[in-house]
Design a protein around this motif. Structure first.
Motif, PDB file in Angstrom:
ATOM      1  N   THR A 129       1.121  -1.020   0.190  1.00 60.71           N
ATOM      2  CA  THR A 129      -0.211   0.274  -0.180  1.00 60.71           C
ATOM      3  C   THR A 129       0.992   1.354  -0.072  1.00 60.71           C
ATOM      4  O   THR A 129       0.416   1.803  -1.116  1.00 60.71           O
ATOM      5  N   LEU A 130       2.035   1.144   1.190  1.00 55.93           N
ATOM      6  CA  LEU A 130       2.979   2.363   0.487  1.00 55.93           C
ATOM      7  C   LEU A 130       3.812   2.772  -0.378  1.00 55.93           C
ATOM      8  O   LEU A 130       3.412   3.902  -1.194  1.00 55.93           O
ATOM      9  N   SER A 131       4.048   1.733  -1.392  1.00 54.88           N
ATOM     10  CA  SER A 131       4.030   1.461  -2.443  1.00 54.88           C
ATOM     11  C   SER A 131       2.922   2.350  -3.475  1.00 54.88           C
ATOM     12  O   SER A 131       3.669   3.499  -5.141  1.00 54.88           O
ATOM     13  N   ALA A 132       2.203   2.700  -3.212  1.00 51.03           N
ATOM     14  CA  ALA A 132       1.074   3.102  -4.216  1.00 51.03           C
ATOM     15  C   ALA A 132       0.469   4.854  -3.635  1.00 51.03           C
ATOM     16  O   ALA A 132       0.031   4.722  -4.399  1.00 51.03           O
ATOM     17  N   MET A 133       0.931   4.757  -2.398  1.00 55.92           N
ATOM     18  CA  MET A 133       0.665   5.558  -1.572  1.00 55.92           C
ATOM     19  C   MET A 133       1.588   7.437  -1.981  1.00 55.92           C
ATOM     20  O   MET A 133       1.779   7.608  -2.180  1.00 55.92           O
ATOM     21  N   ALA A 134       3.089   6.408  -1.920  1.00 58.21           N
ATOM     22  CA  ALA A 134       4.503   6.864  -1.773  1.00 58.21           C
ATOM     23  C   ALA A 134       4.389   8.613  -2.860  1.00 58.21           C
ATOM     24  O   ALA A 134       4.979   9.676  -2.614  1.00 58.21           O
ATOM     25  N   PHE A 178       9.845   5.778   1.974  1.00 56.89           N
ATOM     26  CA  PHE A 178      10.418   4.674   1.232  1.00 56.89           C
ATOM     27  C   PHE A 178      11.159   4.513   1.883  1.00 56.89           C
ATOM     28  O   PHE A 178      11.852   3.520   0.741  1.00 56.89           O
ATOM     29  N   LYS A 179      11.685   4.670   3.186  1.00 56.71           N
ATOM     30  CA  LYS A 179      12.580   3.918   4.193  1.00 56.71           C
ATOM     31  C   LYS A 179      11.503   2.555   4.658  1.00 56.71           C
ATOM     32  O   LYS A 179      13.049   1.324   4.228  1.00 56.71           O
ATOM     33  N   ALA A 180       9.915   2.580   4.354  1.00 59.18           N
ATOM     34  CA  ALA A 180       9.991   1.280   5.370  1.00 59.18           C
ATOM     35  C   ALA A 180       9.499   0.583   3.827  1.00 59.18           C
ATOM     36  O   ALA A 180       9.915  -0.860   4.158  1.00 59.18           O
ATOM     37  N   ILE A 181       9.280   0.893   2.598  1.00 63.69           N
ATOM     38  CA  ILE A 181       9.262   0.162   1.448  1.00 63.69           C
ATOM     39  C   ILE A 181      10.684  -0.813   1.648  1.00 63.69           C
ATOM     40  O   ILE A 181      10.898  -2.023   1.390  1.00 63.69           O
TER      41      ILE A 181
END
Ligand SMILES: Cc1ncc(CO)c(N)n1
Length: 227
Positions: A129-134, A178-181
């Motif tokens: 989800t984060l990659s779709a939100m970033a 980005f760090k979390a991804i």
């Protein structure tokens, strides 16, 4: 790191969006009020859903640090970002609250929002989800930095504040995503990493479609709902 690749993938979209009519219309102060109104109506709803997806991720993460970040970001979206919207509403000359009384998930916004929700519902790991939100914070930050670097905005420029807002307030947001991804990607196989990259690239294109949606004042087809 994957995030380096993601930022590289975003470059083409940042350049395209920068050259498209919405950003150029802000820079040249000749964007129509109708397009600004359409954008504000769509974006107010988009940010509401962005906050809701943050809330979904809070319930999925086990990291206290990530929880704190997501809560902070929700607070920013629900309270802080309205400052950027108010700048556009002032240019339109109507109260922001009145402008966003209307509006719905216009087609391109609908697709973007559902792309993020799909990952939040279908994938356990929040990195999908984060990659779709970033692209949301990252592309706006890069667009604003580019506009500020390539133009001299006079004090009385109607949209100077909008570019200043996005070139200063959201760099931390993207960095944490980005760090979390990168952290999660380190535990993934090539197929999963490919999905992260695809999610990001699709959202970068959704960003472009969202701005162009406002320029064409995109709506769903009129259907006679009484038949
Ligand atoms: C559609 C969209 N993308 C990114 C941002 C930046 O937060 C925004 N306000 N709206």
């Amino acid at each position: 790191m994957l995030s380096t690749q993601l930022k590289q993938d975003a470059e083409q979209f940042i350049d395209e969006i920068y050259g498209d009519d919405f950003i150029q219309g802000l820079i040249n102060e000749d964007i129509s009020h109708a397009s600004l109104i359409h954008y504000l109506q769509a974006d107010a709803l988009y940010l509401e859903e962005f906050a809701n997806i943050y809330a979904m991720l809070i319930s999925k993460t086990t990291s206290k640090e990530m929880m704190e970040y997501l809560l902070e970001e929700m607070r920013f979206i629900l309270g802080g970002e309205v400052e950027a919207h108010e700048i556009l509403a002032r240019a339109v000359g109507r109260p922001y609250a009145e402008i966003i009384e209307d509006g719905e998930w216009y087609p391109s916004a609908d697709h973007y929002i559902k792309h993020m929700y799909y990952n939040a519902y279908a994938k356990e790991n929040i990195a999908f989800t984060l990659s779709a939100m970033a692209p949301c914070p990252y592309i706006y930050q890069k667009l604003a930095e580019k506009a500020m670097a390539q133009n001299v905005f006079q004090e009385n420029h109607q949209y100077r504040g909008w570019f200043e807002f996005y070139s200063g307030n959201i760099d931390e947001t993207a960095d944490v995503m980005f760090k979390a991804i990168d952290k999660e990607a380190g535990k993934m196989n090539d197929y999963e990493i490919g999905l992260l990259r695809k999610n990001f690239r699709e959202s970068a294109e959704h960003e472009r479609r969202f701005f162009n949606m406002a320029m064409t004042r995109e709506h769903w087809a009129e259907v006679d709902m009484n038949v």
